[in-house]
Design an enzyme around this catalytic site. Structure first.
Site, mmCIF file in Angstrom:
data_model
loop_
_atom_site.group_PDB
_atom_site.id
_atom_site.type_symbol
_atom_site.label_atom_id
_atom_site.label_comp_id
_atom_site.label_asym_id
_atom_site.label_seq_id
_atom_site.Cartn_x
_atom_site.Cartn_y
_atom_site.Cartn_z
ATOM 1 N N HIS A 48 -1.873 -3.558 9.427
ATOM 2 C CA HIS A 48 -2.605 -2.566 8.272
ATOM 3 C C HIS A 48 -3.889 -2.469 8.974
ATOM 4 O O HIS A 48 -4.764 -3.436 9.026
ATOM 5 C CB HIS A 48 -2.437 -3.343 7.074
ATOM 6 C CG HIS A 48 -3.413 -2.853 5.709
ATOM 7 N ND1 HIS A 48 -3.319 -1.582 5.304
ATOM 8 C CD2 HIS A 48 -4.356 -3.268 5.237
ATOM 9 C CE1 HIS A 48 -3.948 -1.254 4.510
ATOM 10 N NE2 HIS A 48 -4.888 -2.210 4.307
ATOM 11 N N GLU B 71 1.076 -1.217 0.074
ATOM 12 C CA GLU B 71 0.036 0.115 0.058
ATOM 13 C C GLU B 71 0.743 1.148 -0.064
ATOM 14 O O GLU B 71 1.891 1.350 0.592
ATOM 15 C CB GLU B 71 -0.926 0.090 1.133
ATOM 16 C CG GLU B 71 -1.966 1.058 1.483
ATOM 17 C CD GLU B 71 -2.445 1.346 2.837
ATOM 18 O OE1 GLU B 71 -1.696 0.847 3.816
ATOM 19 O OE2 GLU B 71 -3.546 1.672 2.960
ATOM 20 N N HIS C 22 2.665 4.362 0.843
ATOM 21 C CA HIS C 22 2.991 5.194 2.242
ATOM 22 C C HIS C 22 3.824 6.325 2.196
ATOM 23 O O HIS C 22 4.993 6.495 2.829
ATOM 24 C CB HIS C 22 3.801 3.952 3.093
ATOM 25 C CG HIS C 22 2.991 2.960 3.940
ATOM 26 N ND1 HIS C 22 2.340 1.910 3.485
ATOM 27 C CD2 HIS C 22 2.580 2.902 5.111
ATOM 28 C CE1 HIS C 22 1.919 1.416 4.295
ATOM 29 N NE2 HIS C 22 1.938 1.947 5.537
#
Lengths: 256, 256, 256, 256, 256, 256
Positions: free
Chosen positions: A119, A33, A35
């Site tokens: 997460h 994901e 960042h």
């Protein structure tokens, strides 16, 4: 072969550890994901695995391979699914991964399983996966499962030290001070401090909207600034997390 | 941040690579499965990721995080599910993982996706996952997907060199000469040559039986001996695999 | 009512056979798939049912209705899904069909179930279906399940006789010598020898590509020529398959 | 190769028929279910296929292989799942089978699909399967699907002739006069008139109970007597069904 | 807090009732579906809940919250899915709702569960949901489940009284005399008698067609006229339904 | 027929409202879950529906029937699944319910859908349901969906007024001051103030454990005391929630 990472052990070594020491097994769950421009896409898997390994080392635990892909990113906690590079799975897939692996660890004879989530969006699908596995295993199964978001073990004192101007809350701590500091501690070569954006704290309404509105999120993907991050803070937090998680694991499973 | 592993790149760096270079993305798919007393449980994920990285380096590709858990081990090709340490997922889970990730790469704008399988049992569930993703994406989607078992790129000449007494077939090549040699090349610190068992080639009937009969498989989990393995063979094979896969990727996707 | 085909027996007759003779039940699994211009679409179901019946007759077994629709055709083994007439099901559907029917045979009191696959692409989904049924039935269930691709019972000697110029491998044996010969033996009225195409053996790369490229496959759908097929070869193979399968069933289940 | 049964046609012949004649395709859906001591387990698949073939012959239609396994038998219409020999599938499986096959016929270019149901319990799961396939295919798809229980085409006049003492309703017509007469017409060699039981009409309450109570159903599995069955009635009904279905297909699809 | 509706009781009160009185629990299942211009969208949930409450009151039963959304409306029994306002769920969703709630009532210690269906299209998916729950609960579970369409408890005498010109059958009784009369009895404020349309009885062929043809159904959504409805008929039917259902519940579960 | 509740409107009235006024539709999502000895099991559905109706009244919105069954209760926010009366559904079921209904509202022409969640555990499964529906509907669909937990609209000033001794956080606000006060405002007849237990705030560790440990939760099911609840606080909060939600809906959807 080291003695922490399950994927580098032979099955014989693993089996013998399970049979003789009844060690806790840690299953890190991460994501791929965005960042921000300064942290890598794999941050959540890297950090949940690192924290798990640090805790495991203290109590002779074993760390299974991280689940590298997580649930779909949401604007308020991860920026959302419109970012390139964010690579997510549906609820059913994550639920299935957790359900299947929990059932397998039970088959191995594991009695202490610790699912370490890194997460935010994963939480409830991990919960469902564990719940379905426990149902499959039926009452009487010897395995117990702990589930945690690792950051919840940070003490108020540490949060005050890390955020001298006040803790903005975990909601905005995406690619921000906590994650950046921990990455500087665990994987400094993967952090580009020079690219930390100035994006101030995002300001979200009390609701969500679908389809997501990309304008809610800074183009950098950072929800609050990582400017205050440094490796010392990372070390302080890493040390505390490892100790607290190790202690909780020992205490909880001894009680059982 | 290196330029091969997606999980160590920032989303910005990844996005820019996709936008400017249209690179092939490699998705390794492995397993956590017994590989005898001399190889680690993570062998299939380690090797599919290593082969993918070697190929990717030659053509400026990017390697996504491996799918670390594979389909249930079968006696004839992986020893079976009765081994402690083998940690597998159901068909639906693996299908979902592949389907979801393929769809995500398409959203990123990836046009060349290469799924590199390193666990025999995964093949058909990967196929279904890709097929369902392509259906989701509908005709006209720009993404194309290659799917391969990496060992199928070994040439007959190499197989003759690696197996001077004759190649027993991939079916029995579980934790045997090919995998052990490749591990000696890529991860020598994870190989325990001293523990290679003497188990001769397993001899299976023309059918399968359920529930599986553990007596069909040597207690070591090795289906044919890894005695002939060495790092030189590993290097030869690794070099050939990287070159052949890189070439196939370039050729196939250019043709498109 | 004959004594081989379950669908032509009354439930009373079936129940009495199960209760008194504990017969093996054969479940053929086929496909509805192009088999060139000379063989019918139902070839895989017809042949798996015919082979199963031949074996069943030798050991007083019973043949359940074939699963007539199989998993999606792949270019390298069945030509692929772009052919008109090929009518396939998704993985989940085939898995469900096998899971449900295995569970039902167990409820009947069947202890010996033999799943005879006649469509290469079905193999792993049948495996998953059986595995899930066995999980549903839980340890202690009396049913055992054999699973086979019927052609794996052909001996090397027979393959040499059938392919005097060398056996090209099962991969290309789609609508080719084996299937055409068996059809000439079992269903000669459904074979159009005059329409056998000249298409030489297909030459596939070491990988698959999605969406499939129709140019990989001859327009006829035949992967290697059926020119060498004849009814005598069909009879030789049919005889051998029936005898070997019958023997394996008797031996394996007696051992249990 | 005949011109009615799809599984005995080559794909080339089928493709040419579709391309030139736009024929209706009939998909029979049956069951493997107890039908008393006098009728075979496959009655529902045999009859739905036979009726479909009779109708298809009149209008140059094509009959696809029957779905041989149906939804779970219920006490009030099929006796229930406690009978040995009844071999049923879950809702999801039957829904999947219908959904997948409808989608495939659409891919072939079929525009007129007729699903002929011969097992009462299948009705709503066939409906769901067709509905999901139509959703998959999206508005604008050229295929139209008719769905029917074949017996609904019997006229009131015929029912009066077949049941001189009054028609007891389709609910109890399981293994009774209609099915037995049709089997005597289509498959007389599979009927054992001498074994027709005397069981009078079953008398069910206004509700269902789970788990089912076997005492609700005669041990024979017959819900009302088949004593009045004969081949002449079978022929009358078969003739009427074929004609009426053929006419409905022609009329409905021409209108489209 | 009243003593009939579960959602208005505290858990303590509910638990004590279950523990001491072993009461039947009623689960109404409805729909949100067009019911002509004169009845509200929620008619099926309102009526199944009202009938269940009337029956429950007579035998100290408890009524759980209705399932408010039902299976997709079909032209022949509910007008079809083309109506605005009709809000339906897929088979899998309704099956899941029933399966999950049945399993939960079993966990509570409920032994007598009565599922009262008020939407024709729900029937078979409720059946599957109960069947899967019973399978989950395994043989030996104490819970028994009754399932009913409430209108099946109307006696022939009542139908003759309500339909002096002859009962047209339940198939066309959508938003017609029975439902309108019952609504006039239970919820008169929700009925607009002045808006009852003149639409005569719909005339459907012996088959269904997909996609549905809106022309088969009157634009009002009413399948046969509700002109004969009145509150007295509603009261007669409500009284009979409550009494008959209450009696059946008592009798059936006492027998168990 | 009132003008707020969809289930009491005719389809014609609903259709006309949609066509002429484009009103926001509110979908409340609740649970059937223990709420201590003083609140009813249906609290979450009752409150989400009441808050939605209050907001809808201000802006001519319409409230659809609440989803009455929610995701499985967790110890830290709802007491857990060991309580009798708590009646929950699996993730897949709740996801399906939301997915299906969102898709249906889109078919109606609804452009503004507001999902009002009243059960903490539902949040992520509602999110997945909406996400899957939006994927089904494909880009370009006119519908937008807001999703909210209603309590997130309470202002800091109100929380200070309601909790003069400090707000303990929403985590423990199960059957406590907020819910009890709102119930006293909306449904005072369903509250038993005399039964409010003394249970102080529950004290949970930083992790969850499976199977859940009932000792973590007070036997009453109350996680923090409701002693401070009263109807005035309920009215203040209800008024604020209705106004703030109405305003957010108007603002957000106008912006679109």
């Amino acid at each position: 072969m080291n003695t922490v990472n399950m994927n580098t052990m032979s099955w014989v070594a693993y089996r013998d550890r399970i049979a003789t020491a009844n060690p806790p097994i840690f299953l890190p769950v991460g994501a791929l994901e965005q960042h921000g421009p300064h942290l890598p896409l794999g941050t959540d898997a890297l950090l949940s695995a690192a924290v798990a390994a640090s805790a495991a080392e203290q109590i002779d635990g074993i760390v299974a391979p991280a689940l590298s892909y997580g649930y779909k990113s949401q604007p308020k906690c991860g920026g959302g699914q419109h970012f390139c590079g964010t690579t997510s799975v549906d609820a059913q897939t994550l639920i299935g991964l957790v359900r299947d692996t929990v059932r397998e660890f039970a088959r191995h004879g594991v009695e202490k399983l610790v699912v370490v989530n890194g997460h935010y969006e994963n939480q409830w699908f991990i919960t469902e996966g564990i719940d379905l596995a426990m149902r499959d295993l039926q009452p009487g199964a010897k395995i117990q499962v702990m589930r945690m978001e690792y950051w919840d073990f940070l003490t108020a004192a540490t949060l005050r030290a890390v955020f001298p101007d006040g803790f903005p809350g975990y909601a905005l701590e995406h690619a921000a001070v906590i994650e950046t500091s921990l990455m500087l501690h665990y994987h400094p070569e993967l952090v580009r401090l020079d690219l930390i954006p100035d994006d101030g704290p995002a300001n979200f309404p009390a609701y969500d909207i679908y389809p997501a509105d990309p304008d809610w999120v800074p183009p950098s993907g950072v929800l609050s600034s990582a400017r205050g991050a440094d490796a010392v803070k990372g070390e302080i937090m890493a040390t505390e997390l490892a100790a607290c998680i190790a202690k909780a694991v020992m205490t909880e499973f001894e009680r059982a």
